[in-house]
Design an enzyme around this catalytic site. Sequence first.
Site, PDB file in Angstrom:
ATOM      1  N   GLU A 406      24.743   7.950  24.627  1.00 15.40           N
ATOM      2  CA  GLU A 406      23.481   8.677  24.441  1.00 15.40           C
ATOM      3  C   GLU A 406      23.279   9.784  25.467  1.00 15.40           C
ATOM      4  O   GLU A 406      22.531   9.630  26.425  1.00 15.40           O
ATOM      5  CB  GLU A 406      22.305   7.695  24.535  1.00 15.40           C
ATOM      6  CG  GLU A 406      22.345   6.635  23.469  1.00 15.40           C
ATOM      7  CD  GLU A 406      21.135   5.708  23.498  1.00 15.40           C
ATOM      8  OE1 GLU A 406      20.312   5.819  24.424  1.00 15.40           O
ATOM      9  OE2 GLU A 406      21.021   4.888  22.579  1.00 15.40           O
ATOM     10  N   GLU A 481      25.226   0.542  18.626  1.00 11.98           N
ATOM     11  CA  GLU A 481      23.984  -0.200  18.936  1.00 11.98           C
ATOM     12  C   GLU A 481      23.116  -0.095  17.695  1.00 11.98           C
ATOM     13  O   GLU A 481      23.061   0.969  17.070  1.00 11.98           O
ATOM     14  CB  GLU A 481      23.208   0.417  20.116  1.00 11.98           C
ATOM     15  CG  GLU A 481      23.766   0.107  21.478  1.00 11.98           C
ATOM     16  CD  GLU A 481      22.984   0.767  22.619  1.00 11.98           C
ATOM     17  OE1 GLU A 481      21.740   0.793  22.584  1.00 11.98           O
ATOM     18  OE2 GLU A 481      23.652   1.265  23.546  1.00 11.98           O
TER      19      GLU A 481
HETATM   20  C1  GAL Z   1      19.666   2.323  24.054  1.00 10.58           C
HETATM   21  C2  GAL Z   1      20.522   2.446  25.290  1.00 10.58           C
HETATM   22  C3  GAL Z   1      20.610   1.113  26.006  1.00 10.58           C
HETATM   23  C4  GAL Z   1      19.263   0.497  26.150  1.00 10.58           C
HETATM   24  C5  GAL Z   1      18.646   0.323  24.788  1.00 10.58           C
HETATM   25  C6  GAL Z   1      17.291  -0.331  24.839  1.00 10.58           C
HETATM   26  O1  GAL Z   1      19.199   3.537  23.640  1.00 10.58           O
HETATM   27  O2  GAL Z   1      21.809   2.869  24.983  1.00 10.58           O
HETATM   28  O3  GAL Z   1      21.181   1.314  27.274  1.00 10.58           O
HETATM   29  O4  GAL Z   1      18.485   1.318  26.942  1.00 10.58           O
HETATM   30  O5  GAL Z   1      18.513   1.600  24.229  1.00 10.58           O
HETATM   31  O6  GAL Z   1      16.706  -0.311  23.594  1.00 10.58           O
END
Ligand code: GAL
Length: 848
Positions: A406, A481
């Site tokens: 990100e 994710e």
């Molecule tokens: C994502 C990020 C993670 C964590 C997560 C929490 O955007 O890559 O490191 O922060 O969100 O929702």
Amino acid sequence: MQSGRERLSLDRGWLFHEGDIPFPIVTGHQPSYDNAKAGSSSGAASADYDDSSWKLVNLPHDWAVEQPFDRNANLAQGYRQRGVGWYRRYFRLDPVDHGKHLEIQLDGIATHSTIWVNGVLSARNWSGYNSIYIDMTPFARFGKELNVISVQVDANAMEGWWYEGAGMYRHTWLVKRNPVHIATDGVFAAPVKSADGTWSIPIETTLYSTEQNLSTVQVESTLIDPEGKPVVSGHTETTVQSLRESIAKFALTVNSPRLWSVDQPTLYTVRTVVKRDGVVLDELTIHNGFRTIRFDPDKGFFLNDRPMKLMGTANHQDHAGVGVAVPDSLWDFRVRRLKEMGSNAYRAAHNAPAAEFLDATDRLGLMVMDENRNFGSSPEHLRQLDWMIRRDRNHPSIIMWSVFNEEPSQGTEMGYQLVRRMSASVKELDTTRPVTAAQSNSDLNPVNASQAADVAGFNYVYRDFDEYHRINPTKPMFSSEDTSTVITRDQYTTDRKAMLLDSYDDQVLPWGLSHRDAWKQVNERPFIFGTMVWTGFDYRGEPQPLSWPAAGSSFGIMDLCGFPKSAYWIHQAQWITDRPVLHIIPHWNWAGSEGKPIKVMVTTNAQTIALFLNGKPVAEKPVDKYEMVTFEVPYSAGTLEARASNGGKEVARFDVETTGAPAAIRLTPDRQSLAGDGYDAQPITVEVVDAKGLVVPTADVPVTFTLSGPAAIIGLNNGDPTNHEPEKGTQHSTYHGLAQIIVQSELAGKGKLTLHATSPGLNAGDASVNVIATAAPPAVAEISSQALVLMNLKRSPASANSPDPNQQLVISDMNSWTPAHPDALPPFRDGVFAIYRTNFMPRRADRP
Ligand code: GAL
């Protein structure tokens, strides 16, 4: 020891000072002149600094986890102050080591660090996630003289938005090698299968020499099977340049090797020997594994030509009780917990993990997406990336290299150009795995980072899956994710003010999906090759959507200790296909709610669930394999039972029972034994049970522990992110019936460890574990008492007459007096006089 080299642990016997020690301010010409010279570091960086009041610690060490929770500290770092700290380690080198190549290896220091060896500035390091290798050969001292490593750690620096710990939290080593040797991380031997089905291992050995002249050496590598039998050898002759890396290459051909897989993680080893005129100069054994990986843009991922969805979790690297100073054996514990859930993959978020973690994923069978921390193309950024690839490229468990997570530039030319450069840098070192990046938006932009990656990773942009695939039909894709559900273990109602998040997979944050829906999005699309659920374990920091007093995250499928939350049972049902799995959410202790409906979710991979309360049928329902199945059951105490069936045939039963009042503490070790090497550690589960031995899922009670035997308690926790009890000591409360205590063997430990746990009004619990005499890894001897080291002597010009001992140097004369080393004073001659002078502050302990 492998012949030709010694790898000695430096973990024990460090002196630690919490807080900074400002450097003395230098004024005046001569001091400024002296200060600018190699080896003349001052303050706590100097060899003769008085550290007699510092605390003795062993590594791995995380001082942040010892801090109290502080509302004024950064929420992202778990509301713990980090600050600055110093470490020093003394050691001696045998005169026989003179002439050897001597390297100090520091495997991970959070976060920025500066290292001096014998007062010589030796390294500055700008990441808490890479090793630091220091060639100390030029300034090593031998015999009676002491060597000292001084480390200044700036843990105010941050590289993340999660808990990063503070200090020297990974292992440290001293490696002694012959002047001509295999460079650190210098053997690359990953097997490859060619199109005609034959296996080979192209072996690349990087050699280094500190000798004056070119040298011709023979390099021989042997593949050894899991039983220790040599399979095949090869060799070559090569010229090693002086003070430069030289690479020797040849390949081994291997017939029908046993394959590495998630279910059968077969490992081979490769022993590489470097010889000159028949004499062994160096020898190194690494492990590797035979497996193929393939990423198909339409059909997904294949391991050994078998299609396999990645059922993975992303994870940070802290564990209950110990912060980021995680003992190696806890990595095994964590990998086992994930595998028991049916997981086959792991994303090291968002940094390279400890080397010992990757040994565990190789050995236990879990595929890894290894991730770089800092995004950029500067020499320093590429150095950090190169280090990761070199260190990790033999691990069969690693299947992808990730260059970012990100980044704001991901949808721009800048993001694209940076990934191009980083990818090119990776490919200089390894072409056997694809480069990826976890991109969280802008993936449909005309120019974006994913175009420069081999495989596109999607963080939460599941809405773009289909369109991206349509526009980029040749690009393999996965969900790096997706889930963003927060759950408090064994909590069944939500009250955000009270910091409570229910277990029904309904507390979904705006950017993500529930555990159930995320898997559906991935599993229903053959071209999405898998997922990395955010996260497998809770971690400290990032308590969103909560804040103080919540100091840790609630995203985990398991809590910080590795106790399952409801998401664990959901994933088991989604991911395990070779046997029936069945679980009931919630527990059945709802005194006071008699007759009221309780929401019941049954998690299973079976087709139908029939539910019974106290033997009477409640309802029978088909199961949606993603949504699972829910019921409303009017509460009455007793036993709630689920019977699972497929095609009308019962395949499993599971029940939850109303428990009695807390009656006792039960302690259950993870393993029956512990190696007495001063390293081995294991969690012991603390449960509050009723008179029948059922865990009371509502019991929050204080527990006091007494440990006897050759071990120590190194951490305690209960998985409640709002709990502010210390994680060190001998007391901790349970949360919803559970707590975890981590014990570690003593060095040269042997005998029985017994743990006794008491809580007012409850029967005490006991556990014992056999501590088995086990040799510790070879180590650099600790120096127990530090002598004052007088280092910076200066010698006056020689004179024929006895000089005035109080004479002063002429201001600005930098050259008449010469530096002198106490061990290398020139021979004294009759009738010649010289003055030796130094300034020092007696150690506190030595002062009158
Ligand atoms: C994502 C990020 C993670 C964590 C997560 C929490 O955007 O890559 O490191 O922060 O969100 O929702």
